[in-house]
Design a protein around this motif. Structure first.
Motif, mmCIF file in Angstrom:
data_model
loop_
_atom_site.group_PDB
_atom_site.id
_atom_site.type_symbol
_atom_site.label_atom_id
_atom_site.label_comp_id
_atom_site.label_asym_id
_atom_site.label_seq_id
_atom_site.Cartn_x
_atom_site.Cartn_y
_atom_site.Cartn_z
ATOM 1 N N PHE A 2 0.827 -1.204 0.000
ATOM 2 C CA PHE A 2 0.000 0.000 0.000
ATOM 3 C C PHE A 2 0.868 1.263 0.000
ATOM 4 C CE2 PHE A 2 -2.814 -3.263 1.702
ATOM 5 C CZ PHE A 2 -3.933 -3.074 0.909
ATOM 6 N N LEU A 3 1.957 1.232 0.759
ATOM 7 C CA LEU A 3 2.824 2.411 0.800
ATOM 8 C C LEU A 3 3.556 2.602 -0.525
ATOM 9 C CD1 LEU A 3 4.218 2.082 4.436
ATOM 10 C CD2 LEU A 3 2.471 3.659 3.585
ATOM 11 N N ASN A 4 3.885 1.510 -1.195
ATOM 12 C CA ASN A 4 4.523 1.631 -2.505
ATOM 13 C C ASN A 4 3.571 2.221 -3.545
ATOM 14 O OD1 ASN A 4 7.102 0.741 -1.943
ATOM 15 N ND2 ASN A 4 6.613 -1.408 -2.305
ATOM 16 N N MET A 5 2.266 1.969 -3.366
ATOM 17 C CA MET A 5 1.289 2.484 -4.322
ATOM 18 C C MET A 5 0.765 3.864 -3.940
ATOM 19 S SD MET A 5 -0.920 -0.906 -5.372
ATOM 20 C CE MET A 5 -1.239 -1.435 -3.695
ATOM 21 N N SER A 6 1.165 4.351 -2.768
ATOM 22 C CA SER A 6 0.704 5.659 -2.312
ATOM 23 C C SER A 6 1.494 6.754 -3.018
ATOM 24 C CB SER A 6 0.902 5.788 -0.800
ATOM 25 O OG SER A 6 0.177 4.813 -0.112
ATOM 26 N N VAL A 7 0.821 7.552 -3.800
ATOM 27 C CA VAL A 7 1.479 8.650 -4.495
ATOM 28 C C VAL A 7 0.426 9.696 -4.819
ATOM 29 C CG1 VAL A 7 1.198 7.617 -6.781
ATOM 30 C CG2 VAL A 7 3.044 9.245 -6.396
ATOM 31 N N ARG A 8 0.801 10.955 -4.742
ATOM 32 C CA ARG A 8 -0.117 12.063 -5.031
ATOM 33 C C ARG A 8 -1.422 11.923 -4.249
ATOM 34 N NH1 ARG A 8 1.368 15.423 -8.811
ATOM 35 N NH2 ARG A 8 -0.787 16.143 -9.134
#
Length: 560
Positions: free
Chosen positions: A362-368
């Motif tokens: 989830f943190l790797n996919m968290s962006v913008r």
């Protein structure tokens, strides 16, 4: 009404290899609903079937399937050669004319009311008129100075917004003491003659919590969040594999009479004219259920929609929904969702398949500011986070690494004033050290490991280590964190501590976020389990040894 277009070619796979049944819709036989199979080359038959489907749906209020049997003229696309794999079928298809031509031929043989028939010229005139309309619309589109904005924030969505987290202020989430007392009564009151299971103490325990004679545990914090929202008229929906009882028997949102088995849901009886509360036990089909709940959240912007995994690891089976919808729907379609995912997470010796909700994914996919990711440590934090999800006019999916052992941990509790004052805290500092100048090491952590560190610090009489909790990992408010760290002397060691292996958990993300902020001010390191392909060991004994080493190293009893 479900429409399935069967084109007979899955790129290169023939139907006999792609399924074990005659029709691809045969899976719906277990639903006992009608399925209409219709020839895609017969437009009138399709129109008749659609009328039948609509009539059935309106009369019986059940699902209907329409399977249209077609083919792709050119295979997968115009550059494809389907005869490589399906030569006989495509020899037949090559000899076929277009559906338009076949339909025109049928109409020629059928006189209309005045005895005339449709001619080639009539058909061409219809096609010319339609093409002219399309060309006119294309010309309008090409002259637009800017692209048309999607109407995704119209109607029911006009009150809320997506975008960046920092651009939307927080909303007050505390409740009054009077409301707390009223909700406590509602949660612990049963109808006359209702007999709960004799071993079930949840009502007695929550009555004591409501009275203030014992602190509120996790289940009470969650129940208060739900009760306060439905009491304010908000619709709350919770689904999951054991959601009514709770996988770890902490919730008991639905009670069953010990004598006659009838059900009672206290949260459905908070007050008159309250919001709807529904809690549903779902099958172990994570992708299907999470997909449904995500879609449900898109139609319920003012409600709280929650999907709960039995164990956080089970989200693996719904990864396609997370990747293609939950995380990316705003970037792809400008559609925002307030869906909450509760994923039980924590290293407690339960083995590889019952430890990790894959926080790192989830943190790797968290962006913008695509999603919100939290790992909470108190019932009041859960209470404020769930209320904030609805009351704040901001809609983003909320991923919560929910606890297992903390559900009954004696220190993972909250007092009444934690619900009646304050709000959600993204960062929680360490108030146990009034003199920051004496601190030689600051530990940053998230979730359950905080209590392990705190207990060991007290047991070992360590008085020069501070522990800071990051409750919301994403979006990370760096300025707030640096403000808390700023109370400690420059040169003080700052150590990230996590239970997960070094290549998992929050460390890869945190190590991307903070080094630039800490550079030249605080030495930066981490304490984790060793890198591993497995989220956790399968041996409880080895787990305890790893955990003891990790905690001792974090407190400075070994090399970092």
């Amino acid at each position: 009404i479900h429409v399935v277009v069967t084109n007979q070619i899955g790129f290169t796979t023939i139907p006999g290899d792609s399924r074990s049944t005659r029709y691809c819709t045969d899976i719906t036989r277990m639903m006992k609903v009608p399925v209409f199979h219709v020839n895609g080359e017969d437009p009138e038959a399709i129109a008749q079937v659609v009328d039948l489907a609509v009539d059935f749906r309106q009369r019986f209020h059940r699902d209907v399937l329409v399977e249209v049997w077609c083919y792709r003229k050119w295979g997968h696309n115009e550059g494809d050669e389907p005869e490589f794999t399906q030569p006989l079928m495509y020899k037949v298809i090559k000899q076929k004319g277009s559906v338009r031509a076949a339909f025109l031929e049928a109409l020629r043989e059928r006189p209309v009311a005045d005895g005339s028939t449709v001619t080639e010229a009539d058909a061409d005139a219809m096609a010319t008129t339609y093409r002219r309309e399309l060309e006119a619309e294309l010309e309008v589109a090409t002259k637009l100075e800017s692209p048309v904005k999607p109407s995704t924030f119209a109607g029911a969505w006009s009150r809320v917004r997506g975008g960046l987290d920092a651009s939307v202020p927080d909303a007050p989430t505390a409740i009054s003491a009077e409301t707390f007392a009223a909700l406590g009564r509602a949660l612990t009151t049963l109808p006359a003659g209702f007999t709960p299971h004799p071993k079930l103490t949840v009502l007695k325990d929550r009555a004591a919590m409501a009275a203030g004679t014992r602190p509120c545990n996790w289940g009470m914090g969650e129940a208060l969040a739900f009760a306060s929202l439905v009491g304010e008229g908000t619709r709350v929906r919770l689904s999951g594999q054991d959601s009514r009882r709770g996988t770890f028997s902490h919730r008991h949102a639905v009670l069953f009479d010990y004598n006659d088995g009838r059900e009672y849901t206290p949260l459905a009886h908070v007050r008159d004219k309250q919001g709807v509360f529904e809690v549903l036990d779902s099958p172990l089909s994570e992708a299907g259920v999470l997909g449904f709940d995500f879609g449900y959240s898109l139609d319920m912007p003012d409600g709280l929609t929650i999907w709960e995994a039995q164990f956080g690891d089970f989200v693996n089976s719904a990864q396609v929904i997370v990747d293609q919808f939950v995380v990316s729907s705003e970037a792809k379609w400008n559609r925002v969702s307030g869906l909450v995912m509760l994923l039980p997470h924590g290293m407690e010796g339960q083995g590889p398949e019952h430890s990790s909700a894959r926080l790192e994914r989830f943190l790797n996919m968290s962006v913008r500011d695509s999603i919100q990711v939290c790992n909470l440590t108190t019932p009041a934090q859960l209470f404020h986070a769930l209320r904030r999800q609805v009351l704040r006019l901001y809609r983003k999916p909320l991923i919560i690494m929910s606890p297992k052992s903390l559900l009954r941990h004696p220190l993972a509790t909250s007092a009444i004033q934690d619900f009646t004052a304050g709000g959600f805290r993204r960062i929680i500092g360490d108030d146990s050290h009034p003199d920051p100048a004496k601190v030689r090491r600051v530990l940053l952590c998230t979730g359950k490991v905080y209590y392990d560190l705190r207990a060991a610090r007290e047991d070992q009489h360590v008085d020069d280590v501070a522990i800071i909790r990051i409750e919301q990992l994403y979006p990370l408010r760096k300025e707030e964190l640096m403000g808390v760290l700023g109370t400690y002397r420059q040169g003080t060691s700052v150590v990230w501590v996590q239970e997960e292996p070094r290549n998992m958990g929050a460390w890869p993300y945190i190590n991307r976020q903070l080094p630039g902020e800490l550079l030249g001010r605080y030495p930066w390191s981490c304490v984790t389990r060793e890198k591993s392909a497995s989220p956790a060991t399968g041996s409880e004994k080895r787990h305890k040894l790893e955990q003891a080493r990790l905690i001792n190293e974090a407190l400075g009893k070994g090399a970092v």
